[in-house]
Scaffold this motif. Structure first.
Motif, PDB file in Angstrom:
ATOM      1  N   ALA A  42       0.863  -1.134  -0.102  1.00  0.00           N
ATOM      2  CA  ALA A  42      -0.095  -0.074  -0.057  1.00  0.00           C
ATOM      3  C   ALA A  42       0.968   1.028   0.092  1.00  0.00           C
ATOM      4  O   ALA A  42       1.895   1.130   0.538  1.00  0.00           O
ATOM      5  N   ALA A  43       0.532   2.241  -0.603  1.00  0.00           N
ATOM      6  CA  ALA A  43       1.402   3.617  -0.854  1.00  0.00           C
ATOM      7  C   ALA A  43       0.191   4.708  -0.659  1.00  0.00           C
ATOM      8  O   ALA A  43      -0.846   4.594  -1.064  1.00  0.00           O
ATOM      9  N   VAL A  44       0.877   5.751  -0.076  1.00  0.00           N
ATOM     10  CA  VAL A  44       0.200   6.863  -0.097  1.00  0.00           C
ATOM     11  C   VAL A  44       0.927   8.206  -0.289  1.00  0.00           C
ATOM     12  O   VAL A  44       2.123   8.213  -0.061  1.00  0.00           O
ATOM     13  N   SER A  45       0.453   9.040  -1.293  1.00  0.00           N
ATOM     14  CA  SER A  45       1.156  10.331  -1.575  1.00  0.00           C
ATOM     15  C   SER A  45       0.047  11.492  -1.413  1.00  0.00           C
ATOM     16  O   SER A  45      -1.075  11.445  -1.691  1.00  0.00           O
ATOM     17  N   MET A  46       0.914  12.677  -0.752  1.00  0.00           N
ATOM     18  CA  MET A  46       0.094  13.572  -0.778  1.00  0.00           C
ATOM     19  C   MET A  46       0.701  14.821  -0.893  1.00  0.00           C
ATOM     20  O   MET A  46       1.838  15.200  -0.713  1.00  0.00           O
ATOM     21  N   ALA A  47       0.005  15.938  -1.509  1.00  0.00           N
ATOM     22  CA  ALA A  47       0.629  17.265  -1.854  1.00  0.00           C
ATOM     23  C   ALA A  47      -0.308  18.304  -1.398  1.00  0.00           C
ATOM     24  O   ALA A  47      -1.435  18.291  -1.517  1.00  0.00           O
ATOM     25  N   VAL A  48       0.219  19.121  -0.596  1.00  0.00           N
ATOM     26  CA  VAL A  48      -0.324  20.303  -0.144  1.00  0.00           C
ATOM     27  C   VAL A  48       0.225  21.745  -0.485  1.00  0.00           C
ATOM     28  O   VAL A  48       1.456  21.807  -0.582  1.00  0.00           O
ATOM     29  N   ARG A  49      -0.539  22.692  -0.678  1.00  0.00           N
ATOM     30  CA  ARG A  49      -0.063  23.801  -0.916  1.00  0.00           C
ATOM     31  C   ARG A  49       0.159  24.786   0.318  1.00  0.00           C
ATOM     32  O   ARG A  49      -0.486  25.744   0.913  1.00  0.00           O
ATOM     33  N   ASP A  69      -1.679  15.063  19.130  1.00  0.00           N
ATOM     34  CA  ASP A  69      -2.075  14.794  20.337  1.00  0.00           C
ATOM     35  C   ASP A  69      -2.386  13.066  20.684  1.00  0.00           C
ATOM     36  O   ASP A  69      -2.143  12.697  21.697  1.00  0.00           O
ATOM     37  N   LYS A  70      -2.703  12.736  19.622  1.00  0.00           N
ATOM     38  CA  LYS A  70      -3.060  10.961  19.554  1.00  0.00           C
ATOM     39  C   LYS A  70      -1.800  10.366  19.874  1.00  0.00           C
ATOM     40  O   LYS A  70      -1.648   9.201  20.363  1.00  0.00           O
ATOM     41  N   PHE A  71      -0.759  10.688  19.112  1.00  0.00           N
ATOM     42  CA  PHE A  71       0.533   9.926  18.981  1.00  0.00           C
ATOM     43  C   PHE A  71       1.609  11.103  19.310  1.00  0.00           C
ATOM     44  O   PHE A  71       2.153  11.638  18.422  1.00  0.00           O
ATOM     45  N   PRO A  72       1.792  11.236  20.380  1.00  0.00           N
ATOM     46  CA  PRO A  72       2.754  12.432  20.707  1.00  0.00           C
ATOM     47  C   PRO A  72       4.399  12.434  20.770  1.00  0.00           C
ATOM     48  O   PRO A  72       5.072  13.181  20.468  1.00  0.00           O
ATOM     49  N   MET A  73       4.615  11.075  20.518  1.00  0.00           N
ATOM     50  CA  MET A  73       6.040  10.789  20.306  1.00  0.00           C
ATOM     51  C   MET A  73       6.601  11.325  19.106  1.00  0.00           C
ATOM     52  O   MET A  73       5.919  11.068  18.163  1.00  0.00           O
ATOM     53  N   GLU A  74       7.726  12.342  19.129  1.00  0.00           N
ATOM     54  CA  GLU A  74       8.205  12.568  17.667  1.00  0.00           C
ATOM     55  C   GLU A  74       8.432  11.429  16.927  1.00  0.00           C
ATOM     56  O   GLU A  74       9.090  10.627  17.258  1.00  0.00           O
ATOM     57  N   ASN A  75       8.540  11.869  15.620  1.00  0.00           N
ATOM     58  CA  ASN A  75       8.778  10.686  14.759  1.00  0.00           C
ATOM     59  C   ASN A  75       7.986   9.390  14.894  1.00  0.00           C
ATOM     60  O   ASN A  75       8.412   8.308  14.451  1.00  0.00           O
ATOM     61  N   ALA A  76       7.071   9.410  15.510  1.00  0.00           N
ATOM     62  CA  ALA A  76       6.146   8.097  15.725  1.00  0.00           C
ATOM     63  C   ALA A  76       5.862   7.624  14.332  1.00  0.00           C
ATOM     64  O   ALA A  76       6.045   6.132  14.396  1.00  0.00           O
ATOM     65  N   LEU A  77       5.570   8.262  13.362  1.00  0.00           N
ATOM     66  CA  LEU A  77       5.077   7.476  12.182  1.00  0.00           C
ATOM     67  C   LEU A  77       6.432   6.897  11.436  1.00  0.00           C
ATOM     68  O   LEU A  77       6.174   5.666  11.025  1.00  0.00           O
ATOM     69  N   LYS A 106      -2.092  -4.198   5.495  1.00  0.00           N
ATOM     70  CA  LYS A 106      -2.739  -4.769   6.645  1.00  0.00           C
ATOM     71  C   LYS A 106      -2.484  -3.681   7.892  1.00  0.00           C
ATOM     72  O   LYS A 106      -3.152  -3.224   8.864  1.00  0.00           O
ATOM     73  N   LEU A 107      -1.391  -2.781   7.470  1.00  0.00           N
ATOM     74  CA  LEU A 107      -1.186  -1.710   8.371  1.00  0.00           C
ATOM     75  C   LEU A 107      -1.587  -0.435   8.235  1.00  0.00           C
ATOM     76  O   LEU A 107      -1.463   0.624   8.770  1.00  0.00           O
ATOM     77  N   LEU A 108      -2.054  -0.073   6.785  1.00  0.00           N
ATOM     78  CA  LEU A 108      -2.641   1.131   6.296  1.00  0.00           C
ATOM     79  C   LEU A 108      -3.493   1.927   7.101  1.00  0.00           C
ATOM     80  O   LEU A 108      -3.357   3.012   7.275  1.00  0.00           O
ATOM     81  N   LYS A 109      -4.415   1.260   7.674  1.00  0.00           N
ATOM     82  CA  LYS A 109      -5.396   2.033   8.707  1.00  0.00           C
ATOM     83  C   LYS A 109      -4.802   2.751   9.758  1.00  0.00           C
ATOM     84  O   LYS A 109      -4.964   3.760  10.071  1.00  0.00           O
ATOM     85  N   HIS A 110      -3.770   2.065  10.464  1.00  0.00           N
ATOM     86  CA  HIS A 110      -3.222   2.558  11.577  1.00  0.00           C
ATOM     87  C   HIS A 110      -2.091   3.553  11.112  1.00  0.00           C
ATOM     88  O   HIS A 110      -1.937   4.626  11.650  1.00  0.00           O
ATOM     89  N   VAL A 111      -1.446   3.411  10.198  1.00  0.00           N
ATOM     90  CA  VAL A 111      -0.530   4.270   9.459  1.00  0.00           C
ATOM     91  C   VAL A 111      -1.269   5.640   9.190  1.00  0.00           C
ATOM     92  O   VAL A 111      -0.869   6.951   9.321  1.00  0.00           O
ATOM     93  N   LEU A 112      -2.411   5.597   8.380  1.00  0.00           N
ATOM     94  CA  LEU A 112      -3.325   6.696   8.223  1.00  0.00           C
ATOM     95  C   LEU A 112      -3.915   7.357   9.219  1.00  0.00           C
ATOM     96  O   LEU A 112      -3.859   8.798   9.393  1.00  0.00           O
ATOM     97  N   ASP A 113      -3.952   6.695  10.361  1.00  0.00           N
ATOM     98  CA  ASP A 113      -4.314   7.310  11.784  1.00  0.00           C
ATOM     99  C   ASP A 113      -3.446   8.326  12.460  1.00  0.00           C
ATOM    100  O   ASP A 113      -3.653   9.363  12.925  1.00  0.00           O
ATOM    101  N   MET A 114      -2.450   7.626  12.081  1.00  0.00           N
ATOM    102  CA  MET A 114      -0.943   8.337  12.679  1.00  0.00           C
ATOM    103  C   MET A 114      -0.768   9.657  11.947  1.00  0.00           C
ATOM    104  O   MET A 114      -0.371  10.673  12.408  1.00  0.00           O
TER     105      MET A 114
END
Length: 114
Positions: A42-49, A69-77, A106-114
């Motif tokens: 699974a792959a995710v790509s995003m671009a924002v202005r 707030d939900k995943f406070p550890m720096e670099n958690a993702l 199988k990890l994508l849902k959790h990864v996207l939540d992070m």
């Protein structure tokens, strides 16, 4: 972007679907049955202005992947992806930022939540 705006390559088996997320961002989902990878990719790509022009004056050119707030550890993702065989990369220009990650599906849902 609407899925009708995407013109698939001839003879491509890729499937496209566009969705709007709860936060109003639009996403294009691409499924490629010909992609070979250990596990189910699974792959995710995003671009924002939003880019360096929006840095506050006291922090020009500073970049850090901070927690939330939900995943406070720096670099958690990044840490989670590295522990599970995935990876990510980001780049910021003056007026936009791009982000890409890959992981097992199988990890994508959790990864996207992070």
């Amino acid at each position: 972007m609407d899925v009708q705006d995407v013109i698939p390559l001839p003879n491509s088996k890729k499937q496209f679907r566009s969705i709007e997320l709860k936060n109003g961002l639009c996403a294009l989902l691409v499924s490629d049955p010909e992609l070979e990878w250990n596990g189910s990719p699974a792959a995710v790509s995003m671009a924002v202005r939003a880019g360096n022009f929006l840095d506050p004056p006291e922090a020009q050119g500073t970049y850090a992947v901070l927690g939330s707030d939900k995943f406070p550890m720096e670099n958690a993702l990044d840490n989670y992806l590295n522990m599970h065989g995935g990876d990510s990369i980001a780049a910021t220009d003056d007026d936009h930022t791009i982000f890409f990650l890959f992981a097992e599906s199988k990890l994508l849902k959790h990864v996207l939540d992070m």
